[in-house]
Structure formats: C-alpha cells, structure tokens
Design an enzyme around this catalytic site. Structure first.
Site, mmCIF file in Angstrom:
data_model
loop_
_atom_site.group_PDB
_atom_site.id
_atom_site.type_symbol
_atom_site.label_atom_id
_atom_site.label_comp_id
_atom_site.label_asym_id
_atom_site.label_seq_id
_atom_site.Cartn_x
_atom_site.Cartn_y
_atom_site.Cartn_z
ATOM 1 N N SER A 19 48.604 50.492 -43.035
ATOM 2 C CA SER A 19 47.322 50.169 -42.824
ATOM 3 C C SER A 19 47.449 48.680 -42.406
ATOM 4 O O SER A 19 48.240 47.838 -43.179
ATOM 5 C CB SER A 19 46.651 50.211 -43.925
ATOM 6 N N LYS A 43 43.134 51.122 -40.100
ATOM 7 C CA LYS A 43 42.977 49.898 -40.907
ATOM 8 C C LYS A 43 41.819 50.048 -42.053
ATOM 9 O O LYS A 43 41.064 50.988 -42.125
ATOM 10 C CB LYS A 43 42.135 48.933 -39.865
ATOM 11 N N SER A 44 42.170 49.263 -43.228
ATOM 12 C CA SER A 44 41.372 49.576 -44.441
ATOM 13 C C SER A 44 39.640 49.236 -44.045
ATOM 14 O O SER A 44 39.603 48.352 -43.334
ATOM 15 C CB SER A 44 41.617 48.409 -45.574
ATOM 16 N N ASN A 67 49.228 36.723 -42.909
ATOM 17 C CA ASN A 67 48.016 36.991 -42.237
ATOM 18 C C ASN A 67 46.980 36.691 -43.659
ATOM 19 O O ASN A 67 47.181 37.020 -44.837
ATOM 20 C CB ASN A 67 48.010 38.435 -41.817
ATOM 21 N N ASN A 124 42.800 51.177 -50.939
ATOM 22 C CA ASN A 124 43.493 49.792 -51.269
ATOM 23 C C ASN A 124 43.087 49.151 -52.476
ATOM 24 O O ASN A 124 41.833 48.626 -52.367
ATOM 25 C CB ASN A 124 43.095 49.065 -49.801
ATOM 26 N N CYS A 127 41.553 45.716 -52.746
ATOM 27 C CA CYS A 127 40.044 45.340 -52.590
ATOM 28 C C CYS A 127 39.771 44.360 -53.446
ATOM 29 O O CYS A 127 40.193 44.120 -54.600
ATOM 30 C CB CYS A 127 39.394 46.515 -52.507
ATOM 31 N N LYS A 161 46.930 51.923 -52.610
ATOM 32 C CA LYS A 161 47.897 51.037 -51.908
ATOM 33 C C LYS A 161 47.968 49.892 -52.830
ATOM 34 O O LYS A 161 46.870 49.303 -53.326
ATOM 35 C CB LYS A 161 47.261 50.434 -50.447
ATOM 36 N N ASN A 190 51.599 46.319 -50.633
ATOM 37 C CA ASN A 190 50.932 45.536 -49.745
ATOM 38 C C ASN A 190 51.665 44.168 -49.561
ATOM 39 O O ASN A 190 52.760 43.824 -50.224
ATOM 40 C CB ASN A 190 49.475 45.162 -50.401
ATOM 41 N N SER A 191 51.123 43.320 -48.616
ATOM 42 C CA SER A 191 51.894 42.159 -48.530
ATOM 43 C C SER A 191 51.851 41.178 -49.730
ATOM 44 O O SER A 191 50.969 41.465 -50.798
ATOM 45 C CB SER A 191 50.977 41.208 -47.516
ATOM 46 N N GLY A 268 54.819 48.069 -40.912
ATOM 47 C CA GLY A 268 53.528 47.201 -40.544
ATOM 48 C C GLY A 268 54.085 45.932 -39.636
ATOM 49 O O GLY A 268 53.732 46.053 -38.526
HETATM 50 C C1 YRO Z 1 43.116 41.214 -48.700
HETATM 51 C C2 YRO Z 1 41.948 41.859 -48.529
HETATM 52 C C3 YRO Z 1 41.284 41.132 -47.290
HETATM 53 C C4 YRO Z 1 41.186 41.925 -49.693
HETATM 54 C C5 YRO Z 1 42.030 43.330 -48.067
HETATM 55 C C6 YRO Z 1 42.790 43.603 -46.724
HETATM 56 C C7 YRO Z 1 44.060 43.135 -46.415
HETATM 57 C C8 YRO Z 1 44.246 42.134 -45.436
HETATM 58 C C9 YRO Z 1 43.245 41.533 -44.806
HETATM 59 O O1 YRO Z 1 42.453 42.254 -44.003
HETATM 60 O O2 YRO Z 1 43.393 40.301 -44.615
HETATM 61 N N1 YRO Z 1 45.701 41.501 -45.213
HETATM 62 C C10 YRO Z 1 46.575 42.209 -46.094
HETATM 63 O O3 YRO Z 1 47.827 42.001 -45.750
HETATM 64 N N2 YRO Z 1 46.508 43.138 -46.956
HETATM 65 C C11 YRO Z 1 45.185 43.618 -47.291
HETATM 66 O O4 YRO Z 1 45.291 44.338 -48.074
#
Ligand code: YRO
Length: 309
Positions: A19, A43-44, A67, A124, A127, A161, A190-191, A268
């Site tokens: 995602s 995408k979330s 990111n 996710n 969140c 996630k 996740n990252s 990803g």
């Molecule tokens: C970090 C959040 C913006 C709360 C969730 C969306 C998200 C994002 C993002 O949309 O910035 N980037 C990620 O590497 N992982 C994520 O889960």
C-alpha cells in the site's frame, strides 16, 4: 510454484504491491491488475479525499526511499467503487484503510462489508492516534481498543499493517494483543518512521514536510523487516498469516522473507523505482531460486530458517 493463501484468500502469485506507492488512482490499480502481481492493494484511504503534504514528499535514494506523503488519497468511496472495475483481473482486491479517527475507520469498514469484490481489508495501524499520543500501533492500549471495536462489526477478511518494532518485549506485547482477534493477516512492516535524508551539497533535507523527517523504505529497512516477519511468524497463532514488506527488490529478498515465515510478499519502493514489471522480475527470480533448491512450492521452505550452527 508461487501460489499461496492468506487466511482463506487464494493468490496465484504470492508477490503483490505494498500500500502506498503507485496504487492511488484507478489507472494505477488497473496497471497492477494487468501486471504479474498476485493481488491489488490500494493506497490507505481516509473517509474524505486528501491532497496530502506539499512536495517534495517522496524521494528515491540509492538505498531506498524516504516519504512523508501525508495520506494523499481519493477517499474511501473511490476505492470501494473501484472494486467492480477491478473484478475483471480475477485477482484479490484488498482495500487499505487509515482513518483519521476510530469512528472514521469503523464507518469505512462498515461500508466495505457488502462489496463482494473486496477480498480483504488491510487496516493501517500507523493511522493517526489522539493528539499527543504515538501512532496507534505504538500505543498498545489503543490498538486493543481499536481491534475490539473493529471486530465487533467486521465480518470480512481483515488484517493489519504494522510499523516496525525493535524491542523484543514489544513483539510479545503486540502478539499477545493480536492473538486475541480473528485477524486474517498482519503485514510487516510499514516504513521505518521519521528517518532523515540530507542533500549535503545543498545543505538541505530531501523532503519538505515535517522538516525532512519521513518514513524509510528499501534497502535501509530490509533487516528490520525480516526480523519483524520472523518474530510475528513465531509468536502469532498459525491462523494469522504474516505478509512481508520491506526492502524486497529481488527473488532472493522474497525468498528470505518467506524463509522467515511470510505467506506473501509486498513490493513498495522497488515498484516506485521500476514500475509494475517488477512483479514478473521478482517472480522469475524467486522461481529460479526455488528450482535450483528443488522446492516445488513456497510451503516446502516457508518458515524453515535455521539458526547458525
Ligand atoms: C504515516 C501516515 C500518514 C499516518 C499513514 C500513511 C503512510 C504514509 C503517508 O501517506 O505519508 N507513508 C508511509 O510510508 N506509510 C504510511 O502508513
């Protein structure tokens, strides 16, 4: 060779997209449908569409990516409606949700229940939480509260996630919570949050939001991803599948994650760098490794990592 099951969901290929990268628009989702990916993951989504953070907000680096997108997405109704458009690809369509509140998550989950073309929900847990609190998945009490509320109303296959954990006690605490719920899967990881990458010549951060702090992906995070996959594979009930994500850009990387126990792997950063042809690339490389080792299916070696003698 590469078929698998995530809970009761059959995938012809255990490799699909993570995602986030290249999965926000119907066109991007259709491109994933046309690729060798074994599933399509969105995408979330939040309740309403979001523009996200100012650019530069995603940057590739030699070792991966950084990111701070800020959850740009078309809103949950868009990804719900996309389900009918994507059914013709005959591969599972999974919707990722990252509501701005528990109420939003419950509302979105409720609306997804009736759509038979949504195979599963990936919630996710990075969140946002209440102000002044860490992300949900780093707040164990909140995680338990969220999952109890979610499973009081959800009847679709649903996984979470997870962000990376680093303290062995945290793996045990999290597993103890997750094992209480009828989860279909967990996606790790996740990252790695709030890394910082710098352009030393310009003496400035690579990305603009949050003064340059952002989630790391790619080579930076593979060792942490392997550890999280292995820990949750060993600690969770076998009914909860572990899906691996983090630093996979080759058949070898995918093989290593499956050896740690993964039932499927998500791509990803490498998808962002090379496009949807990466699924055929990684599938071919993984198949070649399995043939060289005499494995017919991923179950022949999944989870069978040995400790150095
Ligand atoms: C970090 C959040 C913006 C709360 C969730 C969306 C998200 C994002 C993002 O949309 O910035 N980037 C990620 O590497 N992982 C994520 O889960």
């Amino acid at each position: 060779m590469l078929q698998t099951k995530i809970a009761n969901i059959k995938l012809a290929n255990c490799i699909y997209n993570a995602s986030g990268p290249a999965c926000s628009s119907l066109e991007e989702l259709q491109a994933l449908g046309q690729s060798a990916a074994g599933a399509i993951l969105s995408k979330s989504a939040t309740l309403a569409p979001r523009a996200g953070n100012p650019a530069p907000r995603y940057v590739d680096t030699p070792w991966g990516s950084i990111n701070s997108m800020g959850l740009p997405n078309k809103g949950h109704a868009y990804y719900l409606a996309a389900a009918k458009e994507l059914a013709s690809f005959q591969k599972p369509y999974i919707v990722s949700l990252s509501g701005m509140s528990l109420a939003d998550n419950l509302k979105m989950i409720a609306e997804m229940q009736e759509e038979e073309n949504i195979a599963a929900i990936e919630l996710n847990l990075s969140c946002p939480n209440l102000p002044g609190k860490p992300q949900t998945a780093y707040d164990f009490e909140q995680t338990e509260k969220v999952l109890a509320a979610v499973f009081a109303q959800n009847n679709k296959p649903l996984g979470v996630k997870l962000p990376p954990y680093f303290d062995l006690l945290h793996f045990e605490q999290m597993a103890q919570i997750l094992n209480q719920f009828p989860l279909s899967f967990v996606s790790c990881i996740n990252s790695i949050g709030n890394g910082l990458v710098i352009d030393w010549e310009k003496e400035e951060t690579l990305i603009r939001p949050k003064d340059g702090f952002g989630g790391l992906g790619g080579d930076y995070i593979k060792a942490t991803a392997l550890a999280n996959v292995r820990q949750f594979y060993l600690l969770l009930r076998p009914e909860i599948s572990v899906v691996a994500v983090g630093g996979i850009k080759s058949g070898q990387d995918a093989f290593e994650h499956i050896l740690c126990g993964a039932k499927a792997v998500q791509i990803g950063t490498h998808l962002m760098k090379t496009g949807p042809s990466c699924f055929a690339q990684i599938s071919a490389e993984l198949t070649a490794i399995m043939q060289a080792k005499g494995y017919q299916s991923i179950e022949d070696f999944r989870g069978k990592l040995k400790t150095a003698a």
